[in-house]
Design a protein around this motif. Structure first.
Motif, PDB file in Angstrom:
ATOM      1  N   GLY A  47      26.191 -40.360 -55.124  1.00 16.14           N
ATOM      2  CA  GLY A  47      25.167 -41.708 -55.080  1.00 16.14           C
ATOM      3  C   GLY A  47      24.121 -41.817 -56.113  1.00 16.14           C
ATOM      4  O   GLY A  47      23.800 -43.002 -56.457  1.00 16.14           O
ATOM      5  N   THR A  48      23.807 -40.832 -56.817  1.00 16.81           N
ATOM      6  CA  THR A  48      22.861 -40.794 -57.879  1.00 16.81           C
ATOM      7  C   THR A  48      23.335 -41.713 -59.145  1.00 16.81           C
ATOM      8  O   THR A  48      22.948 -42.365 -59.683  1.00 16.81           O
ATOM      9  CB  THR A  48      22.120 -39.453 -58.285  1.00 16.81           C
ATOM     10  OG1 THR A  48      21.646 -38.689 -57.026  1.00 16.81           O
ATOM     11  CG2 THR A  48      21.143 -39.509 -59.082  1.00 16.81           C
TER      12      THR A  48
ATOM     13  N   GLN B 215      22.167 -44.164 -47.437  1.00 14.75           N
ATOM     14  CA  GLN B 215      22.238 -43.647 -45.749  1.00 14.75           C
ATOM     15  C   GLN B 215      22.746 -44.834 -45.183  1.00 14.75           C
ATOM     16  O   GLN B 215      22.759 -44.872 -43.740  1.00 14.75           O
ATOM     17  CB  GLN B 215      20.853 -43.308 -45.583  1.00 14.75           C
ATOM     18  CG  GLN B 215      20.111 -42.151 -46.406  1.00 14.75           C
ATOM     19  CD  GLN B 215      18.743 -41.928 -45.935  1.00 14.75           C
ATOM     20  OE1 GLN B 215      18.203 -42.077 -44.937  1.00 14.75           O
ATOM     21  NE2 GLN B 215      18.053 -41.175 -46.593  1.00 14.75           N
TER      22      GLN B 215
ATOM     23  N   SER C 228      26.630 -43.104 -51.074  1.00 16.16           N
ATOM     24  CA  SER C 228      26.709 -41.642 -51.462  1.00 16.16           C
ATOM     25  C   SER C 228      27.478 -41.038 -50.347  1.00 16.16           C
ATOM     26  O   SER C 228      27.462 -41.588 -49.012  1.00 16.16           O
ATOM     27  CB  SER C 228      25.415 -40.856 -51.236  1.00 16.16           C
ATOM     28  OG  SER C 228      25.646 -39.386 -51.159  1.00 16.16           O
TER      29      SER C 228
ATOM     30  N   ASP D  11      20.488 -49.496 -52.494  1.00 12.95           N
ATOM     31  CA  ASP D  11      20.688 -48.270 -52.253  1.00 12.95           C
ATOM     32  C   ASP D  11      21.255 -47.806 -50.824  1.00 12.95           C
ATOM     33  O   ASP D  11      20.104 -47.858 -49.894  1.00 12.95           O
ATOM     34  CB  ASP D  11      19.475 -47.268 -52.650  1.00 12.95           C
ATOM     35  CG  ASP D  11      19.625 -46.059 -52.509  1.00 12.95           C
ATOM     36  OD1 ASP D  11      20.918 -45.552 -51.958  1.00 12.95           O
ATOM     37  OD2 ASP D  11      18.771 -45.156 -52.923  1.00 12.95           O
TER      38      ASP D  11
ATOM     39  N   LYS E 116      25.870 -37.883 -44.797  1.00 15.14           N
ATOM     40  CA  LYS E 116      25.642 -39.193 -45.007  1.00 15.14           C
ATOM     41  C   LYS E 116      26.587 -39.987 -43.767  1.00 15.14           C
ATOM     42  O   LYS E 116      27.650 -39.341 -43.405  1.00 15.14           O
ATOM     43  CB  LYS E 116      25.705 -39.901 -46.336  1.00 15.14           C
ATOM     44  CG  LYS E 116      25.053 -39.245 -47.490  1.00 15.14           C
ATOM     45  CD  LYS E 116      23.810 -39.644 -47.530  1.00 15.14           C
ATOM     46  CE  LYS E 116      23.085 -38.671 -48.360  1.00 15.14           C
ATOM     47  NZ  LYS E 116      21.611 -39.226 -49.204  1.00 15.14           N
TER      48      LYS E 116
HETATM   49  C1  LIG Z   1      21.358 -39.160 -50.808  1.00 14.77           C
HETATM   50  C2  LIG Z   1      20.730 -40.306 -51.202  1.00 14.77           C
HETATM   51  C3  LIG Z   1      20.842 -40.495 -52.704  1.00 14.77           C
HETATM   52  C4  LIG Z   1      21.769 -39.750 -53.541  1.00 14.77           C
HETATM   53  O1  LIG Z   1      22.943 -39.425 -53.297  1.00 14.77           O
HETATM   54  P1  LIG Z   1      23.785 -38.243 -53.938  1.00 14.77           P
HETATM   55  O2  LIG Z   1      25.106 -38.688 -53.437  1.00 14.77           O
HETATM   56  O3  LIG Z   1      23.179 -36.961 -53.224  1.00 14.77           O
HETATM   57  O4  LIG Z   1      23.521 -38.133 -55.422  1.00 14.77           O
HETATM   58  C5  LIG Z   1      20.066 -41.672 -53.209  1.00 14.77           C
HETATM   59  N1  LIG Z   1      19.136 -42.254 -52.100  1.00 14.77           N
HETATM   60  C6  LIG Z   1      19.031 -41.912 -51.061  1.00 14.77           C
HETATM   61  C7  LIG Z   1      18.336 -43.052 -50.035  1.00 14.77           C
HETATM   62  C8  LIG Z   1      19.823 -41.319 -50.537  1.00 14.77           C
HETATM   63  O5  LIG Z   1      19.591 -40.713 -49.202  1.00 14.77           O
END
Ligand SMILES: *Cc1c(COP(=O)(O)O)cnc(C)c1O
Length: 378
Positions: A60-61, A167, A188, A164, A193
């Motif tokens: 997700g990043t 979640q 993500s 974003d 999640k």
């Molecule tokens: C988990 C999360 C991310 C990052 O996701 P990853 O897959 O761990 O890189 C970004 N934003 C929020 C709000 C998250 O909870």
């Protein structure tokens, strides 16, 4: 009784044979990178969410980083992010050399406060140092942000929006699914999640043909029209075929019953905890996928004592989040006016997330709420 904070084992038990077969067939085919299941999953996600394009990636990043790269967000640019979120939402902005501007959140929904967003944008414009470029609202704990208000502000100031939804997958606002808002949305597939795989994974959602094409190139080293033709600087950020094979089964489970079940748990918590602690508010027109069920106490001491009490009775809790973004060491060089960030600061002191997942049964729900009631009756 021992309660799981998020029970991935029960889910695997229920879907074991389907998941095992799906993963085994990837090994049999040996199509580990961008195999057929990746394409099928992207199509299924696009159809479920109601967007034209889905581009899966490594996490997700990276999903947010890829979008910021495609938009050429760089040094001197301001990107508005909620002050109360996981670190990555701010991190990706700094990673591009741009500056995150921290926006306060609403105390009742934990999500970006539109009136504070306007104040922060005007302040940035008046200061004249950074150029406002984009907003990254977060769908915290499974609840979509208020895209009606935020999109209007983005239009007014000519800003791009990334939802974003790390979640937020499965949530809804105004009868539209999470991951369909903004100019692009990201999610993500981190195991905990709402839609998780068995490792890291992520995806980007957009209706723009041009952005989708750029993102497909960026996730594979900026690839051009053929394999060893590279037309831009990109990343190596793809979703493994094995993870796609797991996610196809889990997406079906989420659609079939998990969203419904996790909401059933939340309704029971709402009822059993009402009048005892502040329960999470889902405003009219919103639907949450309950990545977390986060309650609020009145003081920090009360919160910390409750956590201790629950721990001694085998009820796990988590504090999301013990620090705001502006309180993180990595962001100390960014100047803020703390008077404008009071809700996010308050929430770090009084929030605590209690166990929630689609496989939590009535006995477990009662055990958790009884222990909370017991704490308050002492
Ligand atoms: C988990 C999360 C991310 C990052 O996701 P990853 O897959 O761990 O890189 C970004 N934003 C929020 C709000 C998250 O909870």
């Amino acid at each position: 009784m021992k309660i799981e904070f998020r029970d991935l084992k029960s889910q695997y038990k229920k879907y074991k044979s389907l998941i095992d077969d799906s993963v085994t067939s990837v090994m049999t085919e040996s199509n580990f990178i961008l195999g057929e299941p990746v394409k099928l999953l992207e199509q299924e996600l696009a159809e479920y969410v109601g967007v034209k394009h889905v581009i899966s990636c490594a996490n997700g990043t990276d999903a947010m980083t890829l979008v910021l790269m495609a938009w050429n967000i760089k040094e001197g640019d301001a990107v508005f992010v909620p002050n109360y979120t996981f670190f990555a939402t701010g991190e990706v902005v700094s990673y591009q050399g741009a500056t995150p501007v921290f926006v306060d959140v609403e105390q009742s929904t934990f999500n970006m406060d539109a009136s504070n967003l306007r104040i922060q944008i005007l302040h940035t414009i008046n200061e004249g140092i950074l150029k406002p470029k984009a907003i990254i609202p977060v769908d915290l704990f499974g609840l979509p942000s208020n895209y009606y208000e935020i999109t209007a502000i983005a239009k007014e100031f000519g800003l791009l929006v990334i939802e974003d939804a790390a979640q937020g997958f499965g949530g809804e606002f105004c009868e539209k699914r999470a991951c369909s808002f903004g100019d692009a949305a990201t999610t993500s597939f981190y195991p905990a999640k709402p839609l998780g795989c068995y490792g890291d994974g992520g995806a980007i959602f957009t209706n723009s043909d041009e952005l989708a094409e750029t993102l497909r190139s960026l996730r594979s080293h900026g690839v051009g029209t053929h394999r060893y033709d590279n037309v831009r600087i990109g990343l190596n950020s793809r979703l493994d075929t094995i993870q796609a094979a797991v996610l196809r089964i889990k997406l079906k489970a989420l659609k079939d019953h998990e969203l419904e079940d996790v909401n059933r748990v939340a309704r029971q918590y709402d009822q059993l905890l009402s009048g005892i602690v502040i329960t999470p508010k889902i405003p009219d027109g919103f639907f949450s996928s309950y990545a977390q069920y986060t309650i609020q106490t009145t003081t920090r001491t009360e919160r910390d004592n409750l956590i201790e009490y629950l721990k001694t009775h085998n009820v796990p809790t988590m504090v999301y989040y013990p620090r705001t973004l502006h309180q993180q060491k990595a962001f100390t060089s960014i100047q803020v006016d703390e008077d404008l960030l009071m809700n996010s600061i308050h929430l770090t002191n009084v929030s605590v997330s209690i166990p929630i997942h689609p496989y939590l049964n009535d006995k477990e729900i009662l055990y958790v709420t009884d222990k909370i009631k017991e704490f308050y009756s002492k």
